[in-house]
Design a protein around this motif. Structure first.
Motif, PDB file in Angstrom:
ATOM      1  N   LEU A 167       0.721  -1.133  -0.005  1.00 33.56           N
ATOM      2  CA  LEU A 167       0.056  -0.107   0.010  1.00 33.56           C
ATOM      3  C   LEU A 167       0.941   1.145  -0.151  1.00 33.56           C
ATOM      4  O   LEU A 167       0.551   2.251  -0.552  1.00 33.56           O
ATOM      5  CB  LEU A 167      -0.876  -0.102   1.111  1.00 33.56           C
ATOM      6  CG  LEU A 167      -1.984  -1.031   1.240  1.00 33.56           C
ATOM      7  CD1 LEU A 167      -2.751  -1.063   2.521  1.00 33.56           C
ATOM      8  CD2 LEU A 167      -3.084  -0.949   0.024  1.00 33.56           C
ATOM      9  N   ALA A 168       1.912   1.432   0.780  1.00 35.67           N
ATOM     10  CA  ALA A 168       2.766   2.324   1.034  1.00 35.67           C
ATOM     11  C   ALA A 168       3.460   2.770  -0.424  1.00 35.67           C
ATOM     12  O   ALA A 168       3.630   3.856  -1.026  1.00 35.67           O
ATOM     13  CB  ALA A 168       4.106   2.142   1.638  1.00 35.67           C
ATOM     14  N   ALA A 169       3.755   1.698  -1.422  1.00 37.54           N
ATOM     15  CA  ALA A 169       4.507   1.843  -2.619  1.00 37.54           C
ATOM     16  C   ALA A 169       3.364   2.701  -3.669  1.00 37.54           C
ATOM     17  O   ALA A 169       3.799   3.476  -4.191  1.00 37.54           O
ATOM     18  CB  ALA A 169       4.870   0.500  -2.982  1.00 37.54           C
ATOM     19  N   SER A 170       1.890   2.360  -3.369  1.00 41.10           N
ATOM     20  CA  SER A 170       1.086   2.811  -4.214  1.00 41.10           C
ATOM     21  C   SER A 170       0.648   4.427  -3.846  1.00 41.10           C
ATOM     22  O   SER A 170       0.669   5.242  -4.464  1.00 41.10           O
ATOM     23  CB  SER A 170      -0.313   2.279  -4.197  1.00 41.10           C
ATOM     24  OG  SER A 170      -0.185   0.877  -4.496  1.00 41.10           O
ATOM     25  N   GLN A 171       1.092   4.696  -2.536  1.00 38.53           N
ATOM     26  CA  GLN A 171       0.923   6.031  -2.054  1.00 38.53           C
ATOM     27  C   GLN A 171       2.048   6.935  -2.488  1.00 38.53           C
ATOM     28  O   GLN A 171       1.784   7.980  -2.936  1.00 38.53           O
ATOM     29  CB  GLN A 171       0.719   6.083  -0.495  1.00 38.53           C
ATOM     30  CG  GLN A 171      -0.563   5.391  -0.053  1.00 38.53           C
ATOM     31  CD  GLN A 171      -0.715   5.387   1.389  1.00 38.53           C
ATOM     32  OE1 GLN A 171      -0.006   6.071   2.053  1.00 38.53           O
ATOM     33  NE2 GLN A 171      -1.535   4.682   1.976  1.00 38.53           N
ATOM     34  N   ALA A 172       3.497   6.237  -2.681  1.00 33.58           N
ATOM     35  CA  ALA A 172       4.389   6.927  -2.993  1.00 33.58           C
ATOM     36  C   ALA A 172       4.310   7.182  -4.658  1.00 33.58           C
ATOM     37  O   ALA A 172       4.887   8.239  -5.122  1.00 33.58           O
ATOM     38  CB  ALA A 172       5.621   6.003  -2.802  1.00 33.58           C
ATOM     39  N   ALA A 173       3.615   6.285  -5.361  1.00 36.20           N
ATOM     40  CA  ALA A 173       3.268   6.717  -6.754  1.00 36.20           C
ATOM     41  C   ALA A 173       2.268   7.760  -6.749  1.00 36.20           C
ATOM     42  O   ALA A 173       2.347   8.474  -7.964  1.00 36.20           O
ATOM     43  CB  ALA A 173       2.563   5.326  -7.359  1.00 36.20           C
ATOM     44  N   GLN A 174       1.494   8.001  -5.834  1.00 39.39           N
ATOM     45  CA  GLN A 174       0.348   9.222  -5.821  1.00 39.39           C
ATOM     46  C   GLN A 174       1.134  10.502  -5.536  1.00 39.39           C
ATOM     47  O   GLN A 174       0.756  11.463  -6.175  1.00 39.39           O
ATOM     48  CB  GLN A 174      -0.670   8.858  -4.746  1.00 39.39           C
ATOM     49  CG  GLN A 174      -1.842   7.875  -5.495  1.00 39.39           C
ATOM     50  CD  GLN A 174      -2.682   7.414  -4.047  1.00 39.39           C
ATOM     51  OE1 GLN A 174      -2.486   6.949  -3.281  1.00 39.39           O
ATOM     52  NE2 GLN A 174      -3.934   8.139  -4.532  1.00 39.39           N
ATOM     53  N   ASP A 175       1.946  10.404  -4.515  1.00 40.97           N
ATOM     54  CA  ASP A 175       2.811  11.715  -4.219  1.00 40.97           C
ATOM     55  C   ASP A 175       4.531  11.367  -4.369  1.00 40.97           C
ATOM     56  O   ASP A 175       4.969  10.734  -3.529  1.00 40.97           O
ATOM     57  CB  ASP A 175       2.497  12.006  -2.852  1.00 40.97           C
ATOM     58  CG  ASP A 175       3.059  13.297  -2.309  1.00 40.97           C
ATOM     59  OD1 ASP A 175       3.858  13.902  -3.083  1.00 40.97           O
ATOM     60  OD2 ASP A 175       2.388  13.874  -1.312  1.00 40.97           O
ATOM     61  N   PRO A 176       4.795  12.228  -5.340  1.00 38.91           N
ATOM     62  CA  PRO A 176       6.404  11.984  -5.641  1.00 38.91           C
ATOM     63  C   PRO A 176       7.278  12.726  -4.652  1.00 38.91           C
ATOM     64  O   PRO A 176       8.521  12.414  -4.692  1.00 38.91           O
ATOM     65  CB  PRO A 176       6.527  12.666  -6.930  1.00 38.91           C
ATOM     66  CG  PRO A 176       5.543  13.702  -7.098  1.00 38.91           C
ATOM     67  CD  PRO A 176       4.193  12.881  -6.384  1.00 38.91           C
ATOM     68  N   THR A 177       6.639  13.396  -3.668  1.00 47.49           N
ATOM     69  CA  THR A 177       7.329  13.997  -2.473  1.00 47.49           C
ATOM     70  C   THR A 177       7.635  12.849  -1.447  1.00 47.49           C
ATOM     71  O   THR A 177       8.508  13.358  -0.369  1.00 47.49           O
ATOM     72  CB  THR A 177       6.727  15.285  -2.082  1.00 47.49           C
ATOM     73  OG1 THR A 177       5.735  14.884  -1.130  1.00 47.49           O
ATOM     74  CG2 THR A 177       6.565  16.191  -3.080  1.00 47.49           C
ATOM     75  N   VAL A 178       7.155  11.728  -1.304  1.00 47.51           N
ATOM     76  CA  VAL A 178       7.271  10.753  -0.370  1.00 47.51           C
ATOM     77  C   VAL A 178       7.925   9.602  -0.849  1.00 47.51           C
ATOM     78  O   VAL A 178       7.777   9.314  -2.031  1.00 47.51           O
ATOM     79  CB  VAL A 178       5.988  10.451   0.287  1.00 47.51           C
ATOM     80  CG1 VAL A 178       5.321  11.801   1.241  1.00 47.51           C
ATOM     81  CG2 VAL A 178       4.850   9.798  -0.550  1.00 47.51           C
ATOM     82  N   GLN A 179       8.603   8.755   0.150  1.00 55.53           N
ATOM     83  CA  GLN A 179       9.183   7.317  -0.366  1.00 55.53           C
ATOM     84  C   GLN A 179       8.994   6.388   0.890  1.00 55.53           C
ATOM     85  O   GLN A 179       9.034   6.881   1.950  1.00 55.53           O
ATOM     86  CB  GLN A 179      10.472   7.631  -0.754  1.00 55.53           C
ATOM     87  CG  GLN A 179      11.643   8.149   0.266  1.00 55.53           C
ATOM     88  CD  GLN A 179      12.889   8.652  -0.358  1.00 55.53           C
ATOM     89  OE1 GLN A 179      13.687   8.786   0.541  1.00 55.53           O
ATOM     90  NE2 GLN A 179      13.151   8.341  -1.686  1.00 55.53           N
ATOM     91  N   LEU A 180       9.421   5.159   0.340  1.00 50.33           N
ATOM     92  CA  LEU A 180       9.543   4.067   1.334  1.00 50.33           C
ATOM     93  C   LEU A 180      10.963   4.200   2.033  1.00 50.33           C
ATOM     94  O   LEU A 180      11.658   4.641   1.331  1.00 50.33           O
ATOM     95  CB  LEU A 180       9.547   2.837   0.701  1.00 50.33           C
ATOM     96  CG  LEU A 180       8.058   2.279   0.059  1.00 50.33           C
ATOM     97  CD1 LEU A 180       8.173   1.189  -0.821  1.00 50.33           C
ATOM     98  CD2 LEU A 180       7.318   2.066   1.431  1.00 50.33           C
ATOM     99  N   LYS A 181      10.872   4.057   3.237  1.00 54.65           N
ATOM    100  CA  LYS A 181      11.989   4.469   4.170  1.00 54.65           C
ATOM    101  C   LYS A 181      12.510   3.010   4.754  1.00 54.65           C
ATOM    102  O   LYS A 181      11.779   2.445   5.625  1.00 54.65           O
ATOM    103  CB  LYS A 181      12.202   5.127   5.167  1.00 54.65           C
ATOM    104  CG  LYS A 181      11.924   6.670   4.479  1.00 54.65           C
ATOM    105  CD  LYS A 181      13.034   7.507   4.267  1.00 54.65           C
ATOM    106  CE  LYS A 181      12.671   8.963   3.772  1.00 54.65           C
ATOM    107  NZ  LYS A 181      13.808   9.750   3.732  1.00 54.65           N
TER     108      LYS A 181
END
Length: 347
Positions: free
Chosen positions: A264-278
């Motif tokens: 799910l986090a990967a999909s959210q990172a795809a929605q907002d390029p200012t965030v990423q998986l850490k």
């Protein structure tokens, strides 16, 4: 304010979507997980059982491999399936609890050019189940359900099943029956690219974390904070009904990080390029289809459908992964494929 969500028209549009979701959704009250210590993973199958928000009780301390506690496959029609088939007219549909705001899993695409129909990886599976049981992939009544209301919706009989990125774990198998796993994932940290947070480690000290109420993410954080594996100063008090709300809180600066399933986090990172998986995933868990505890025939039928779905290379699991998830999780689906199913439950 960080840059806008790709394809959603920004935070303002997201707020509008959230309002619409709230109006559309019903007001219905995660699998073995592993916590990481010193850079290595250790199994803790009952970690999620600490969350009373999920079940209100503690699971059996001897619980092991909950993803294997399911029934063997069968194509037979039992009483539960017959009841579904006997529904008349417009009511002759499979009633399924789903998400409608998890990008690429179960969401309404406002740019689809249609009537914002539900689509995604979970939705594809629902259509396959409906086609097998009722002969029509569209014979589905979708019900949008918040994360912490998935089990009550099943127990109250409001839905026949839940297909909503739902982790199989020791606490939940006390209350509902699960199919064999259909997806493998793990908890990960999502934070702004500019954040000093590097993963599920000491950099979360003095940070505010958002999770979905009743999720495996919250129960894992709660247990790890009590055991000292998570810094005592980490604030985990922010919980929301639906996981996507955490992304909005992150965008608004109300929290510093989000913990949720990596898928799910990967999909959210795809929605907002200012965030990423850490950092890497710090748990290992499996999604399953959840049904009533005594719906043995339905559990067996879904397990047979899953066997066939994984064998179908043209229109099955692999095709759905390629369509919805390869862009965010990578073209190689091996790390997301569940293990060969084991059916250890006998009744």
């Amino acid at each position: 304010m960080r840059s806008s969500l790709r394809g959603w028209g920004g935070v303002t549009a997201m707020a509008v979507v959230c309002v619409l979701v709230a109006l559309l959704a019903l007001c219905l009250p995660k699998s073995a997980v592993s916590t990481r210590t010193g850079g290595t993973e250790k199994t803790a199958t009952s970690t999620a059982a600490t969350s009373t928000a999920t079940t209100g009780s503690t699971a059996d301390e001897d619980c092991e491999d909950p993803e294997k506690q399911t029934l063997s496959p069968s194509s037979a029609d039992g009483p539960t399936i017959q009841e579904i088939k006997n529904r008349k007219g417009e009511k002759r549909k499979l009633i399924v609890g789903v998400d409608q705001n998890s990008y690429r899993w179960g969401y309404r695409n406002p740019n689809s050019g249609k009537k914002a129909e539900l689509e995604g990886f979970d939705i594809d599976l629902v259509h396959r189940i409906a086609e097998d049981i009722l002969g029509d992939p569209k014979a589905v009544q979708f019900k949008a359900i918040p994360t912490d209301q998935r089990i009550p919706a099943i127990q109250d009989g409001r839905v026949d099943m839940v297909v909503r990125t739902m982790t199989i774990n020791c606490a939940r198998i006390e209350d509902v029956a699960f199919s064999a796993p259909y997806f493998k994932t793990g908890q990960q940290v999502l934070a702004p690219k500019s954040s000093p947070v590097t993963g599920y480690d000491d950099t979360l000290a003095h940070k505010r974390i958002c999770t979905a109420a009743g999720s495996t993410a919250y129960s894992t954080l709660e247990a790890d904070k009590k055991s000292g594996e998570l810094p005592a100063t980490t604030d985990i008090s922010t919980t929301v009904p639906n996981q996507l709300d955490c992304l909005v809180r992150l965008q608004l600066g109300e929290v510093d990080a989000v913990v949720t399933d990596g898928a799910l986090a990967a999909s959210q990172a795809a929605q907002d390029p200012t965030v990423q998986l850490k950092g890497d995933a710090f748990t290992a868990e499996y999604y399953g289809v959840a049904m009533k505890k005594d719906a043995d025939d339905l559990v067996r039928r879904v397990n047979q459908i899953l066997v066939d779905y994984r064998k179908d290379t043209a229109n099955g699991w692999q095709a759905s992964y390629g369509k919805w998830l390869s862009a965010t999780l990578g073209k190689d689906a091996k790390k997301s494929e569940p293990p060969a199913p084991q059916y250890l439950r006998t009744g």
